[in-house]
Scaffold this motif. Structure first.
Motif, mmCIF file in Angstrom:
data_model
loop_
_atom_site.group_PDB
_atom_site.id
_atom_site.type_symbol
_atom_site.label_atom_id
_atom_site.label_comp_id
_atom_site.label_asym_id
_atom_site.label_seq_id
_atom_site.Cartn_x
_atom_site.Cartn_y
_atom_site.Cartn_z
ATOM 1 N N LYS A 54 36.820 16.027 115.948
ATOM 2 C CA LYS A 54 35.392 16.645 115.385
ATOM 3 C C LYS A 54 35.285 17.354 116.859
ATOM 4 O O LYS A 54 35.368 17.867 117.895
ATOM 5 N N THR A 55 34.774 18.517 116.679
ATOM 6 C CA THR A 55 34.135 20.131 117.397
ATOM 7 C C THR A 55 33.109 19.103 118.736
ATOM 8 O O THR A 55 33.772 19.621 119.515
ATOM 9 N N GLU A 56 32.472 18.132 118.441
ATOM 10 C CA GLU A 56 31.458 17.975 119.287
ATOM 11 C C GLU A 56 32.030 17.111 120.166
ATOM 12 O O GLU A 56 31.771 16.638 121.370
ATOM 13 N N GLN A 57 33.504 16.319 120.074
ATOM 14 C CA GLN A 57 33.868 15.837 121.169
ATOM 15 C C GLN A 57 35.059 16.192 122.055
ATOM 16 O O GLN A 57 34.974 16.181 122.661
ATOM 17 N N MET A 58 34.650 17.776 121.364
ATOM 18 C CA MET A 58 34.773 18.712 122.618
ATOM 19 C C MET A 58 34.395 19.046 124.258
ATOM 20 O O MET A 58 34.833 19.192 124.839
ATOM 21 N N MET A 59 33.088 19.078 123.409
ATOM 22 C CA MET A 59 32.054 19.122 124.300
ATOM 23 C C MET A 59 31.965 18.398 125.635
ATOM 24 O O MET A 59 31.456 19.514 126.731
ATOM 25 N N PRO A 60 32.251 17.175 126.205
ATOM 26 C CA PRO A 60 32.230 16.752 127.358
ATOM 27 C C PRO A 60 32.767 16.994 128.560
ATOM 28 O O PRO A 60 33.450 16.966 128.841
ATOM 29 N N ALA A 61 34.245 17.920 127.686
ATOM 30 C CA ALA A 61 35.118 18.820 128.587
ATOM 31 C C ALA A 61 34.748 20.189 128.142
ATOM 32 O O ALA A 61 34.566 20.621 129.800
ATOM 33 N N CYS A 62 34.381 21.053 127.397
ATOM 34 C CA CYS A 62 34.281 22.573 127.493
ATOM 35 C C CYS A 62 32.648 22.745 128.497
ATOM 36 O O CYS A 62 32.846 23.667 129.460
ATOM 37 N N VAL A 63 31.723 21.543 128.498
ATOM 38 C CA VAL A 63 30.584 22.020 129.012
ATOM 39 C C VAL A 63 30.188 21.798 130.224
ATOM 40 O O VAL A 63 30.339 23.370 131.344
ATOM 41 N N PRO A 64 30.880 20.708 131.372
ATOM 42 C CA PRO A 64 31.882 20.339 132.339
ATOM 43 C C PRO A 64 32.043 21.955 133.106
ATOM 44 O O PRO A 64 32.120 22.225 134.236
ATOM 45 N N ALA A 65 33.628 22.091 132.108
ATOM 46 C CA ALA A 65 34.459 23.124 132.734
ATOM 47 C C ALA A 65 34.016 24.807 133.218
ATOM 48 O O ALA A 65 34.142 25.074 133.887
ATOM 49 N N CYS A 66 32.988 24.455 132.170
ATOM 50 C CA CYS A 66 32.230 26.171 131.880
ATOM 51 C C CYS A 66 31.759 25.862 132.676
ATOM 52 O O CYS A 66 30.965 27.269 132.953
ATOM 53 N N ARG A 67 30.479 25.073 132.630
ATOM 54 C CA ARG A 67 29.483 25.158 133.757
ATOM 55 C C ARG A 67 29.839 25.687 135.622
ATOM 56 O O ARG A 67 29.729 26.365 136.399
ATOM 57 N N SER A 68 31.008 25.108 136.060
ATOM 58 C CA SER A 68 31.434 24.697 136.847
ATOM 59 C C SER A 68 32.047 25.404 137.503
ATOM 60 O O SER A 68 31.309 26.536 138.267
ATOM 61 N N ALA A 69 32.819 26.308 136.391
ATOM 62 C CA ALA A 69 33.333 28.271 137.045
ATOM 63 C C ALA A 69 32.468 28.884 137.313
ATOM 64 O O ALA A 69 32.662 30.123 137.354
ATOM 65 N N CYS A 70 31.423 29.355 135.931
ATOM 66 C CA CYS A 70 30.161 30.439 135.401
ATOM 67 C C CYS A 70 29.528 30.162 137.365
ATOM 68 O O CYS A 70 29.005 31.092 137.836
ATOM 69 N N PHE A 71 29.328 28.741 137.677
ATOM 70 C CA PHE A 71 28.565 28.500 138.338
ATOM 71 C C PHE A 71 29.086 29.227 140.029
ATOM 72 O O PHE A 71 28.611 29.481 140.889
ATOM 73 N N GLN A 72 30.227 28.347 140.240
ATOM 74 C CA GLN A 72 31.158 29.197 141.209
ATOM 75 C C GLN A 72 31.751 30.275 141.359
ATOM 76 O O GLN A 72 31.711 31.271 142.399
ATOM 77 N N ALA A 73 31.568 31.159 140.234
ATOM 78 C CA ALA A 73 31.936 32.331 140.263
ATOM 79 C C ALA A 73 30.847 33.444 140.923
ATOM 80 O O ALA A 73 30.676 34.189 141.736
ATOM 81 N N THR A 74 29.407 32.345 140.172
ATOM 82 C CA THR A 74 28.173 33.625 140.115
ATOM 83 C C THR A 74 28.201 33.489 141.545
ATOM 84 O O THR A 74 27.335 34.745 142.214
#
Length: 181
Positions: free
Chosen positions: A107-127
């Protein structure tokens, strides 16, 4: 007649709160996905096996409008700063973060525990890195509110791209004066 001092809150030209000029910039990001988890050797380079699961890798980069004129986003590692020759090459600061979810993903929801922290970390570091470079080179950077908006917008868009079917998605978010910055 009495001379009165102007209202301290009026700003230099009476326009209210004075803000540092933010140079137009864009966020460039890519989300790479694998529907397996690579098991690496001790050096972290060679794949020695695979396991059931989901891997999300988010890569994010912020470029000024000037830098974008002389580069191809998501390709290579430099920005040419001069249109009439090779100019000065500047190493891009693309930040990538990888996260995994173990087990069978149905299910799509099962991908979120990988997507959310990967995205947040990359966005926060780059910003944060972009803000630091702007402070160093221009003498000003984002306010806390602007920093929160850029990080949040980047992360939300990255997470949306991450849960789409497929192997990878690129995204671009332009920020110009008047976009709430």
């Amino acid at each position: 007649p009495a001379v009165s001092a102007p209202d301290a809150k009026a700003g230099l030209f009476g326009g209210g709160e004075e803000k540092d000029p933010i140079e137009p910039f864009s966020i460039f990001g890519t989300v790479y996905k694998q529907y397996v988890i690579d098991i690496l050797d001790d050096s972290g380079r060679a794949i020695v096996g695979r396991a059931k699961g989901f891997t999300a890798e988010a890569c994010v980069d912020l470029l000024t409008a000037e830098q974008q004129r002389y580069s191809v986003p998501n390709e290579g590692g430099f920005v040419e700063r001069s249109p009439d020759g090779p100019g000065e090459k500047v190493v891009r600061s693309r930040f990538c973060e990888k996260r995994v979810v173990k087990g069978s993903i149905t299910k799509t929801e099962q991908m979120m525990p990988a997507c959310v922290p990967a995205c947040r970390s990359a966005c926060f570091q780059a910003t944060q890195a972009y803000d630091g470079r702007q402070l160093k080179s221009k003498g000003f950077g984002f306010t806390e509110k602007e920093l929160g908006k850029v990080k949040g917008t980047c992360s939300a868009r990255c997470e949306k791209e991450c849960i789409k079917p497929g192997k990878s998605y690129d995204f671009q978010i332009p920020f110009r004066r008047g976009d709430g910055l």
